[in-house]
Write a protein that holds these residues in place. Structure first.
Motif, mmCIF file in Angstrom:
data_model
loop_
_atom_site.group_PDB
_atom_site.id
_atom_site.type_symbol
_atom_site.label_atom_id
_atom_site.label_comp_id
_atom_site.label_asym_id
_atom_site.label_seq_id
_atom_site.Cartn_x
_atom_site.Cartn_y
_atom_site.Cartn_z
ATOM 1 N N GLU A 56 0.681 -1.099 0.097
ATOM 2 C CA GLU A 56 -0.047 0.149 0.094
ATOM 3 C C GLU A 56 0.865 1.339 -0.227
ATOM 4 O O GLU A 56 0.557 2.324 -1.047
ATOM 5 N N ARG A 57 1.857 1.174 0.729
ATOM 6 C CA ARG A 57 2.929 2.218 0.684
ATOM 7 C C ARG A 57 3.603 2.635 -0.602
ATOM 8 O O ARG A 57 3.844 3.696 -1.014
ATOM 9 N N ILE A 58 3.935 1.436 -1.047
ATOM 10 C CA ILE A 58 4.514 1.722 -2.478
ATOM 11 C C ILE A 58 3.535 2.124 -3.472
ATOM 12 O O ILE A 58 3.880 3.005 -4.234
ATOM 13 N N ALA A 59 2.043 1.900 -3.491
ATOM 14 C CA ALA A 59 1.286 2.189 -4.318
ATOM 15 C C ALA A 59 0.793 3.749 -4.026
ATOM 16 O O ALA A 59 1.059 4.481 -5.139
ATOM 17 N N LYS A 60 1.024 4.129 -2.853
ATOM 18 C CA LYS A 60 0.783 5.725 -2.656
ATOM 19 C C LYS A 60 2.007 6.291 -2.918
ATOM 20 O O LYS A 60 1.869 7.546 -3.569
ATOM 21 N N LEU A 64 1.978 9.394 -5.826
ATOM 22 C CA LEU A 64 2.724 10.717 -5.590
ATOM 23 C C LEU A 64 3.802 11.149 -6.782
ATOM 24 O O LEU A 64 3.821 12.202 -7.133
ATOM 25 N N ILE A 65 4.701 10.246 -6.893
ATOM 26 C CA ILE A 65 5.451 10.250 -7.995
ATOM 27 C C ILE A 65 4.992 10.689 -9.130
ATOM 28 O O ILE A 65 5.528 11.402 -10.146
ATOM 29 N N GLY A 66 3.752 9.991 -9.480
ATOM 30 C CA GLY A 66 3.203 10.411 -10.973
ATOM 31 C C GLY A 66 2.576 11.759 -11.113
ATOM 32 O O GLY A 66 2.916 12.303 -12.312
ATOM 33 N N ARG A 67 2.141 12.144 -9.797
ATOM 34 C CA ARG A 67 1.736 13.466 -9.801
ATOM 35 C C ARG A 67 2.752 14.521 -9.966
ATOM 36 O O ARG A 67 2.528 15.564 -10.408
ATOM 37 N N LEU A 68 3.915 14.251 -9.216
ATOM 38 C CA LEU A 68 4.909 15.267 -9.283
ATOM 39 C C LEU A 68 5.526 15.311 -10.871
ATOM 40 O O LEU A 68 6.028 16.223 -11.085
#
Length: 102
Positions: A56-60, A64-68
């Motif tokens: 779950e942490r990896i997915a979050k 976040l990386i995608g949005r950045l």
């Protein structure tokens, strides 16, 4: 009838399915209530809780990386900007800095 199906079963998975079906049929005939949720949750608990939390942490982090990445490519939609602001909250990074896109 059960013996015929059990003799024809190829592996343990088939035998399990046959026995589950028989159990379900018998419970319906005698009027007993059985929960199928126990069977479904038993299989999902095979994944340890620590592993699910890490995944779950990896997915979050990936989201976040995608949005950045979207933000650095010039996407200034409100949801993206809000996510970037929340990511940099508590740091001395300001979105108004001229080199923020780097």
């Amino acid at each position: 009838m059960l013996v015929t199906y059990l003799e024809a079963s190829r592996d343990l998975c088939d035998t399990d399915s046959i026995l589950f079906g028989v159990t379900l049929a018998v419970c319906r005939i005698i009027g007993a209530k059985i929960s199928t949720a126990v069977r479904a949750t038993g299989q999902s608990s095979a994944i340890p809780a620590w592993r699910r939390r890490i995944e779950e942490r990896i997915a979050k982090a990936r989201a976040l990386i995608g949005r950045l990445i979207c933000f650095t490519s010039g996407n200034n939609r409100p949801r993206i900007v809000r996510t970037v602001r929340m990511a940099f909250a508590g740091t001395k990074v300001s979105l108004s800095q001229p080199d923020i896109m780097q």
